[in-house]
Write a protein that holds these residues in place. Sequence first.
Motif, PDB file in Angstrom:
ATOM      1  N   THR A 226       0.856  -1.206   0.000  1.00  0.00           N
ATOM      2  CA  THR A 226       0.000   0.000   0.000  1.00  0.00           C
ATOM      3  C   THR A 226       0.878   1.238   0.000  1.00  0.00           C
ATOM      4  O   THR A 226       1.503   1.572   1.012  1.00  0.00           O
ATOM      5  CB  THR A 226      -0.941  -0.013   1.230  1.00  0.00           C
ATOM      6  OG1 THR A 226      -1.720  -1.208   1.185  1.00  0.00           O
ATOM      7  CG2 THR A 226      -1.860   1.201   1.213  1.00  0.00           C
ATOM      8  N   HIS A 227       0.939   1.885  -1.135  1.00  0.00           N
ATOM      9  CA  HIS A 227       1.820   3.050  -1.267  1.00  0.00           C
ATOM     10  C   HIS A 227       1.398   4.153  -0.293  1.00  0.00           C
ATOM     11  O   HIS A 227       2.257   4.798   0.315  1.00  0.00           O
ATOM     12  CB  HIS A 227       1.807   3.550  -2.718  1.00  0.00           C
ATOM     13  CG  HIS A 227       2.120   2.453  -3.701  1.00  0.00           C
ATOM     14  ND1 HIS A 227       1.255   2.056  -4.689  1.00  0.00           N
ATOM     15  CD2 HIS A 227       3.196   1.633  -3.804  1.00  0.00           C
ATOM     16  CE1 HIS A 227       1.787   1.043  -5.372  1.00  0.00           C
ATOM     17  NE2 HIS A 227       2.965   0.773  -4.852  1.00  0.00           N
ATOM     18  N   ASP A 228       0.080   4.342  -0.137  1.00  0.00           N
ATOM     19  CA  ASP A 228      -0.419   5.415   0.739  1.00  0.00           C
ATOM     20  C   ASP A 228      -0.064   5.167   2.209  1.00  0.00           C
ATOM     21  O   ASP A 228      -0.088   6.103   3.011  1.00  0.00           O
ATOM     22  CB  ASP A 228      -1.949   5.539   0.625  1.00  0.00           C
ATOM     23  CG  ASP A 228      -2.393   6.002  -0.766  1.00  0.00           C
ATOM     24  OD1 ASP A 228      -1.554   6.536  -1.520  1.00  0.00           O
ATOM     25  OD2 ASP A 228      -3.578   5.815  -1.093  1.00  0.00           O
ATOM     26  N   ALA A 229       0.209   3.904   2.566  1.00  0.00           N
ATOM     27  CA  ALA A 229       0.523   3.579   3.963  1.00  0.00           C
ATOM     28  C   ALA A 229       2.029   3.364   4.163  1.00  0.00           C
ATOM     29  O   ALA A 229       2.490   3.236   5.301  1.00  0.00           O
ATOM     30  CB  ALA A 229      -0.231   2.323   4.395  1.00  0.00           C
ATOM     31  N   GLY A 230       2.769   3.267   3.093  1.00  0.00           N
ATOM     32  CA  GLY A 230       4.208   3.008   3.213  1.00  0.00           C
ATOM     33  C   GLY A 230       4.497   1.602   3.704  1.00  0.00           C
ATOM     34  O   GLY A 230       5.507   1.340   4.364  1.00  0.00           O
ATOM     35  N   GLY A 231       3.624   0.672   3.372  1.00  0.00           N
ATOM     36  CA  GLY A 231       3.828  -0.726   3.796  1.00  0.00           C
ATOM     37  C   GLY A 231       2.563  -1.522   3.545  1.00  0.00           C
ATOM     38  O   GLY A 231       1.742  -1.157   2.700  1.00  0.00           O
ATOM     39  N   LEU A 232       2.406  -2.591   4.286  1.00  0.00           N
ATOM     40  CA  LEU A 232       1.235  -3.454   4.104  1.00  0.00           C
ATOM     41  C   LEU A 232       0.040  -2.914   4.879  1.00  0.00           C
ATOM     42  O   LEU A 232       0.181  -2.427   6.006  1.00  0.00           O
ATOM     43  CB  LEU A 232       1.565  -4.870   4.582  1.00  0.00           C
ATOM     44  CG  LEU A 232       2.325  -5.721   3.572  1.00  0.00           C
ATOM     45  CD1 LEU A 232       3.021  -6.894   4.260  1.00  0.00           C
ATOM     46  CD2 LEU A 232       1.376  -6.231   2.484  1.00  0.00           C
ATOM     47  N   SER A 233      -1.121  -3.026   4.274  1.00  0.00           N
ATOM     48  CA  SER A 233      -2.365  -2.640   4.959  1.00  0.00           C
ATOM     49  C   SER A 233      -3.402  -3.732   4.728  1.00  0.00           C
ATOM     50  O   SER A 233      -3.192  -4.666   3.942  1.00  0.00           O
ATOM     51  CB  SER A 233      -2.894  -1.315   4.412  1.00  0.00           C
ATOM     52  OG  SER A 233      -3.508  -1.525   3.154  1.00  0.00           O
TER      53      SER A 233
END
Length: 91
Positions: free
Chosen positions: A72-79
């Motif tokens: 998840t690019h918007d979260a900077g990691g896994l969501s």
Amino acid sequence: MIARLNDAEITAALPDVPGWTRNGDGIERQYRFADFVTAFAFMSRVALLAEKADHHPEWSNVYNKVDVRLTTHDAGGLSARDFALAKAIDG
Ligand SMILES: C[C@H](O)[C@H](O)[C@H]1CNC2=NC(N)=NC(=O)C2=N1
């Protein structure tokens, strides 16, 4: 903004997506098909799922193989969105 999952949450979520492996900030799976046409049909189906979810894979295709990475690019990691899309792809 969607929440980034922590390590414990990722470890707990992984058994829900058999076949997917964690690699850093993403989960990955390789699919292999009979031929290119079948692989591309799969990609077309996933593209529609991804558009519907507004969540898009990082992927590549070589003939009958499709490598998929979800992060998840918007979260900077896994969501949770990555796990939801993985389930939708395999569902
Ligand atoms: C504006 C739009 O909703 C965002 O850019 C969406 C689109 N698809 C996305 N896909 C993925 N994998 N991660 C994102 O953060 C993301 N964000």
